[in-house]
Design an enzyme around this catalytic site. Structure first.
Site, PDB file in Angstrom:
ATOM      1  N   ASP A   1     -13.210   1.086 -16.272  1.00 36.86           N
ATOM      2  CA  ASP A   1     -11.878   0.674 -15.822  1.00 36.86           C
ATOM      3  C   ASP A   1     -11.956  -0.673 -15.107  1.00 36.86           C
ATOM      4  O   ASP A   1     -12.585  -0.787 -14.053  1.00 36.86           O
ATOM      5  CB  ASP A   1     -11.314   1.744 -14.874  1.00 36.86           C
ATOM      6  CG  ASP A   1      -9.791   1.781 -14.861  1.00 36.86           C
ATOM      7  OD1 ASP A   1      -9.174   0.746 -15.176  1.00 36.86           O
ATOM      8  OD2 ASP A   1      -9.237   2.838 -14.540  1.00 36.86           O
ATOM      9  N   ASP A   2     -11.354  -1.701 -15.691  1.00 35.76           N
ATOM     10  CA  ASP A   2     -11.193  -3.020 -15.055  1.00 35.76           C
ATOM     11  C   ASP A   2     -12.482  -3.842 -14.986  1.00 35.76           C
ATOM     12  O   ASP A   2     -12.662  -4.635 -14.055  1.00 35.76           O
ATOM     13  CB  ASP A   2     -10.614  -2.888 -13.640  1.00 35.76           C
ATOM     14  CG  ASP A   2      -9.225  -2.285 -13.607  1.00 35.76           C
ATOM     15  OD1 ASP A   2      -8.626  -2.127 -14.678  1.00 35.76           O
ATOM     16  OD2 ASP A   2      -8.730  -1.972 -12.512  1.00 35.76           O
TER      17      ASP A   2
ATOM     18  N   CYS B   1      -4.132  -0.836 -18.512  1.00 36.23           N
ATOM     19  CA  CYS B   1      -4.942   0.340 -18.828  1.00 36.23           C
ATOM     20  C   CYS B   1      -4.310   1.313 -19.816  1.00 36.23           C
ATOM     21  O   CYS B   1      -4.929   1.648 -20.822  1.00 36.23           O
ATOM     22  CB  CYS B   1      -5.316   1.062 -17.542  1.00 36.23           C
ATOM     23  SG  CYS B   1      -3.952   1.274 -16.381  1.00 36.23           S
TER      24      CYS B   1
ATOM     25  N   ARG C   1      -5.690   2.337 -23.606  1.00 39.23           N
ATOM     26  CA  ARG C   1      -6.205   3.670 -23.928  1.00 39.23           C
ATOM     27  C   ARG C   1      -5.490   4.246 -25.147  1.00 39.23           C
ATOM     28  O   ARG C   1      -6.110   4.885 -26.004  1.00 39.23           O
ATOM     29  CB  ARG C   1      -6.077   4.579 -22.707  1.00 39.23           C
ATOM     30  CG  ARG C   1      -7.020   4.156 -21.593  1.00 39.23           C
ATOM     31  CD  ARG C   1      -6.599   4.664 -20.210  1.00 39.23           C
ATOM     32  NE  ARG C   1      -7.315   3.872 -19.221  1.00 39.23           N
ATOM     33  CZ  ARG C   1      -8.547   4.144 -18.786  1.00 39.23           C
ATOM     34  NH1 ARG C   1      -9.169   5.216 -19.237  1.00 39.23           N
ATOM     35  NH2 ARG C   1      -9.140   3.357 -17.909  1.00 39.23           N
TER      36      ARG C   1
ATOM     37  N   LYS D   1     -10.153   9.516 -16.601  1.00 36.19           N
ATOM     38  CA  LYS D   1      -8.794   8.988 -16.538  1.00 36.19           C
ATOM     39  C   LYS D   1      -8.108   9.074 -17.898  1.00 36.19           C
ATOM     40  O   LYS D   1      -8.645   8.638 -18.903  1.00 36.19           O
ATOM     41  CB  LYS D   1      -8.833   7.544 -16.040  1.00 36.19           C
ATOM     42  CG  LYS D   1      -7.478   6.850 -16.015  1.00 36.19           C
ATOM     43  CD  LYS D   1      -7.592   5.484 -15.386  1.00 36.19           C
ATOM     44  CE  LYS D   1      -6.367   4.630 -15.638  1.00 36.19           C
ATOM     45  NZ  LYS D   1      -6.457   3.304 -15.004  1.00 36.19           N
TER      46      LYS D   1
ATOM     47  N   HIS E   1      -3.977   8.882 -18.125  1.00 34.23           N
ATOM     48  CA  HIS E   1      -2.861   7.944 -17.891  1.00 34.23           C
ATOM     49  C   HIS E   1      -1.944   7.789 -19.098  1.00 34.23           C
ATOM     50  O   HIS E   1      -1.337   6.744 -19.309  1.00 34.23           O
ATOM     51  CB  HIS E   1      -3.403   6.576 -17.458  1.00 34.23           C
ATOM     52  CG  HIS E   1      -2.375   5.726 -16.751  1.00 34.23           C
ATOM     53  ND1 HIS E   1      -2.446   4.345 -16.714  1.00 34.23           N
ATOM     54  CD2 HIS E   1      -1.255   6.056 -16.067  1.00 34.23           C
ATOM     55  CE1 HIS E   1      -1.431   3.856 -16.030  1.00 34.23           C
ATOM     56  NE2 HIS E   1      -0.688   4.887 -15.632  1.00 34.23           N
TER      57      HIS E   1
ATOM     58  N   HIS F   1     -11.812   0.594 -10.886  1.00 33.39           N
ATOM     59  CA  HIS F   1     -10.407   0.519 -10.482  1.00 33.39           C
ATOM     60  C   HIS F   1     -10.298   0.716  -8.973  1.00 33.39           C
ATOM     61  O   HIS F   1     -11.123   1.400  -8.364  1.00 33.39           O
ATOM     62  CB  HIS F   1      -9.624   1.614 -11.202  1.00 33.39           C
ATOM     63  CG  HIS F   1      -8.141   1.487 -11.151  1.00 33.39           C
ATOM     64  ND1 HIS F   1      -7.402   1.793 -10.038  1.00 33.39           N
ATOM     65  CD2 HIS F   1      -7.248   1.082 -12.092  1.00 33.39           C
ATOM     66  CE1 HIS F   1      -6.123   1.600 -10.290  1.00 33.39           C
ATOM     67  NE2 HIS F   1      -5.999   1.160 -11.532  1.00 33.39           N
TER      68      HIS F   1
ATOM     69  N   ASP G   1     -11.185  -1.224 -20.368  1.00 32.47           N
ATOM     70  CA  ASP G   1      -9.788  -1.174 -20.815  1.00 32.47           C
ATOM     71  C   ASP G   1      -9.063  -2.509 -20.651  1.00 32.47           C
ATOM     72  O   ASP G   1      -8.098  -2.787 -21.352  1.00 32.47           O
ATOM     73  CB  ASP G   1      -9.027  -0.060 -20.102  1.00 32.47           C
ATOM     74  CG  ASP G   1      -9.016  -0.194 -18.584  1.00 32.47           C
ATOM     75  OD1 ASP G   1      -9.716  -1.074 -18.043  1.00 32.47           O
ATOM     76  OD2 ASP G   1      -8.312   0.593 -17.925  1.00 32.47           O
ATOM     77  N   ASN G   2      -9.511  -3.339 -19.717  1.00 28.29           N
ATOM     78  CA  ASN G   2      -8.910  -4.659 -19.499  1.00 28.29           C
ATOM     79  C   ASN G   2      -9.806  -5.431 -18.547  1.00 28.29           C
ATOM     80  O   ASN G   2     -10.855  -4.943 -18.127  1.00 28.29           O
ATOM     81  CB  ASN G   2      -7.485  -4.553 -18.932  1.00 28.29           C
ATOM     82  CG  ASN G   2      -7.333  -3.533 -17.821  1.00 28.29           C
ATOM     83  OD1 ASN G   2      -6.664  -2.515 -17.995  1.00 28.29           O
ATOM     84  ND2 ASN G   2      -7.965  -3.771 -16.695  1.00 28.29           N
TER      85      ASN G   2
ATOM     86  N   LYS H   1      -6.662  -9.138 -15.055  1.00 30.73           N
ATOM     87  CA  LYS H   1      -5.816  -8.017 -15.471  1.00 30.73           C
ATOM     88  C   LYS H   1      -4.330  -8.327 -15.257  1.00 30.73           C
ATOM     89  O   LYS H   1      -3.970  -9.041 -14.331  1.00 30.73           O
ATOM     90  CB  LYS H   1      -6.223  -6.783 -14.661  1.00 30.73           C
ATOM     91  CG  LYS H   1      -5.402  -5.518 -14.928  1.00 30.73           C
ATOM     92  CD  LYS H   1      -5.909  -4.387 -14.058  1.00 30.73           C
ATOM     93  CE  LYS H   1      -5.064  -3.130 -14.208  1.00 30.73           C
ATOM     94  NZ  LYS H   1      -5.584  -2.017 -13.374  1.00 30.73           N
TER      95      LYS H   1
END
Length: 600
Positions: free
Chosen positions: A44-45, A82, A86, A144, A146, A235, A341-342, A397
């Site tokens: 994540d991130d 995110c 996904r 995660k 989301h 994150h 994811d980003n 992001k």
């Protein structure tokens, strides 16, 4: 698609018999090897250069080893947020087709519920898990999600046999509580039902523990599996165990300006960008390191140390998962995909007085220097460190600049050449069709025009030079932030607070840092790419967003509405009591001021 809530005993028995027969007969069509297991790891991130294999400071030996044993991609792009990423990863569709065009936290009110803006996977959207489940795979997920928080929108409704999922955009890494006012708590679910976390919870450890448990304790253990391992690292809140944080104390003491230059130089040395490619200035609204006081520099350095430690801790637990697969004798037949994811998170929640008040009320420590990264600390790196982490690219992001969408991708496993490096442009929508071809699942359905991604298998096997033609446009749109990539060029629209909504054109072959705008110099190229975007927007049902849209303002609005909604009865009672109190006070005053009448 089979409704996961409907399971007749006869259908279940028949399905198990089919799976057993399929496993005995062998594997993916055209292959002498058993069907491979698939492990999809989503960080994540993470920025392109956050992993050690890409030149990062954090120790990530397990990810680095996967890169050495497999393929490392340098031109892989994702979406800048995110949930859309996904949805695209799991389906091979672009975000508007999935129903997750943006994230609910920043969704404008007039977009809510519109086609493409459901904030959950739309009816009929098939995931990797849906297809592989039909193919006889065990389908497992931890971490995660989301992509919806109702029983009908959680992983159990989208092909996953077993899942322990966080429905929110993030949560605390040490305990079950919210990380932002938008959420009342941390909505974790196991197999579609609300779940509680253990007392010794730490997100990266727990996510791997749960996956190890699922791999070893599900029916038909001999069948191949698809495992989605979706970490909360890195994150916000950025948190990590003290022993990992200690490794990075002092590493970032020279500040973000120095880190930007160091990563830019490493990027050239590693071939991530061309030699001599320019590095743009940091956004003028961001602080220079030398303007900070000594205490502020110490705090900022520690925050980045915790960030690196969280990556290190995550990699450590990835190593535990790999060792488990090795001990079971299945690692050699497992394709492992690692990506982000980003780009890096540039939010600074302390900019908002309302957030600081909420943090104080909920027991978070925003400036913890005694026990950084530990329980009740609230770490974040902010826009300056995010800009440095995204170097040699622009921004981070939320934005469709290279810093927001160009991230790492590693693929390792059977049939993947060792130490392979790919500089061809590939997209996150390519992951699902790649998995389908590797497993033979693509044969279940005819090719659908809706799937925009391309299988990377021909590229991995050296059968093609690229999966995208030079004149083929690739479009990304997330709540008004737009990128159109075609050939060497990229057309970009960047909204506030760090953009003004203007269109800009860049030659990525020579200027991957997006430092020189060619929009007025090459009007024909700009017009061509703009026409590509307009076609995309029309066919995909993109809803317009004005140049003045600001995601941070929208988050505040949406959080306020969420608080009011979930506390409506209490607010109504308070309002009623207030009205009654005012009425009582006014009535008493009128009575006290009344003059008694005289009798005649």
């Amino acid at each position: 698609m089979i409704d996961p809530r409907i399971h007749s005993s006869r259908a279940r028995t028949l399905l198990m018999l089919c799976i057993s027969l399929w496993c005995l007969l062998g594997a993916a069509p055209g292959s002498a090897q058993p069907a491979p297991n698939i492990v999809l790891i989503v960080v994540d991130d993470a920025a392109l250069m956050d992993f050690g294999a890409y030149g990062g400071e954090a120790q990530t030996p397990n990810i680095d080893a996967l890169a050495q044993r497999g393929a490392l991609f340098t031109q892989y792009r994702t979406s800048p947020l995110c949930a859309p990423s996904r949805a695209m990863l799991l389906s091979g569709l672009n975000n508007h087709q999935t129903g997750v065009a943006s994230i609910p936290e920043i969704l404008p009110r007039d977009h809510k519920g519109q086609p493409g803006y459901l904030m959950q996977l739309a009816p009929g959207v098939e995931t990797i898990a849906d297809r592989l489940s039909e193919r006889g795979y065990r389908t497992l997920m931890s971490g995660k999600w989301h992509l919806g928080g109702e029983f009908s929108t959680l992983p159990n409704a989208h092909g996953f046999d077993q899942s322990f999922a966080l429905a929110a955009s993030g949560a605390d890494n040490w305990e079950q509580r919210s990380y932002m006012p938008y959420y009342a708590g941390a909505p974790w679910f196991e197999n579609g039902h609300p779940a509680s976390l253990p007392e010794d919870f730490y997100s990266s450890q727990f996510i791997v523990d749960k996956m190890i448990d699922y791999i070893g304790n599900t029916p038909q253990e001999q069948a191949p599996f698809f495992a989605l391992v979706a970490f909360q690292a890195i994150h916000i809140p950025v948190q990590a165990p003290a022993e990992f944080v200690a490794r990075y104390q002092g590493v970032y003491d020279q500040g973000w300006d120095v880190l930007r230059l160091e990563r830019w130089r490493k990027a050239q040395a590693l071939g991530l960008i061309p030699e001599g490619a320019p590095l743009g200035d940091m956004h003028p609204s961001l602080q220079r390191w030398e303007t900070l006081s000594a205490d502020e520099q110490r705090t900022a350095s520690t925050r980045m140390a915790v960030n690196a430690a969280m990556l290190d801790a995550m990699d450590h637990h990835i190593g535990r998962l790999l060792q488990h697969l090795r001990s079971k004798g299945v690692l050699e037949n497992t394709v492992i995909i690692v990506t982000s994811d980003n780009g890096p998170e540039g939010s600074d929640p302390t900019d908002q007085a309302s957030f600081k008040a909420w943090a104080a009320l909920t027991g978070y420590n925003l400036d913890d220097q005694e026990t950084p990264g530990e329980r009740s600390s609230y770490g974040f790196i902010g826009p300056e460190w995010a800009s440095a982490a995204a170097s040699p690219f622009s921004l981070f992001k939320f934005y469709t600049t290279e810093g927001g969408i160009r991230v790492p991708l590693v693929i390792s496993g059977p049939g993947i050449a060792e130490n392979a490096r790919f500089q061809q442009r590939v997209m996150l929508t390519d992951i699902a069709p790649t998995v389908f071809e590797l497993t033979g699942a693509g044969a279940l359905h005819p090719p659908e025009g809706a799937i925009t991604g391309r299988s990377l298998v021909p590229l991995l096997r050296g059968q093609v030079e690229s999966v995208y033609a030079p004149d083929e446009p690739i479009v990304i749109e997330i709540t008004g932030n737009i990128a159109v990539l075609k050939g060497d060029f990229k057309l970009v629209r960047t909204l506030g607070p760090l953009g003004d909504g203007s269109w800009r054109l860049f030659d990525l072959a020579r200027d991957p840092g997006e430092t020189r705008d060619l929009y007025t110099e090459l009007p024909a190229v700009a017009a061509e790419l703009l026409a590509d975007y307009e076609h995309y927007a029309l066919t995909q049902g993109v809803l317009p967003v004005g140049n003045d849209f600001n995601p941070w303002q929208q988050i505040t609005i949406n959080a306020t509405l969420a608080i009011l909604s979930r506390n409506a009865p209490a607010f109504s009672a308070i309002a009623l009591l207030t009205v009654l109190l005012i009425y009582t006070v006014i009535r008493k005053r009128r009575r006290a001021g009344a003059v008694p009448g005289k009798r005649s």
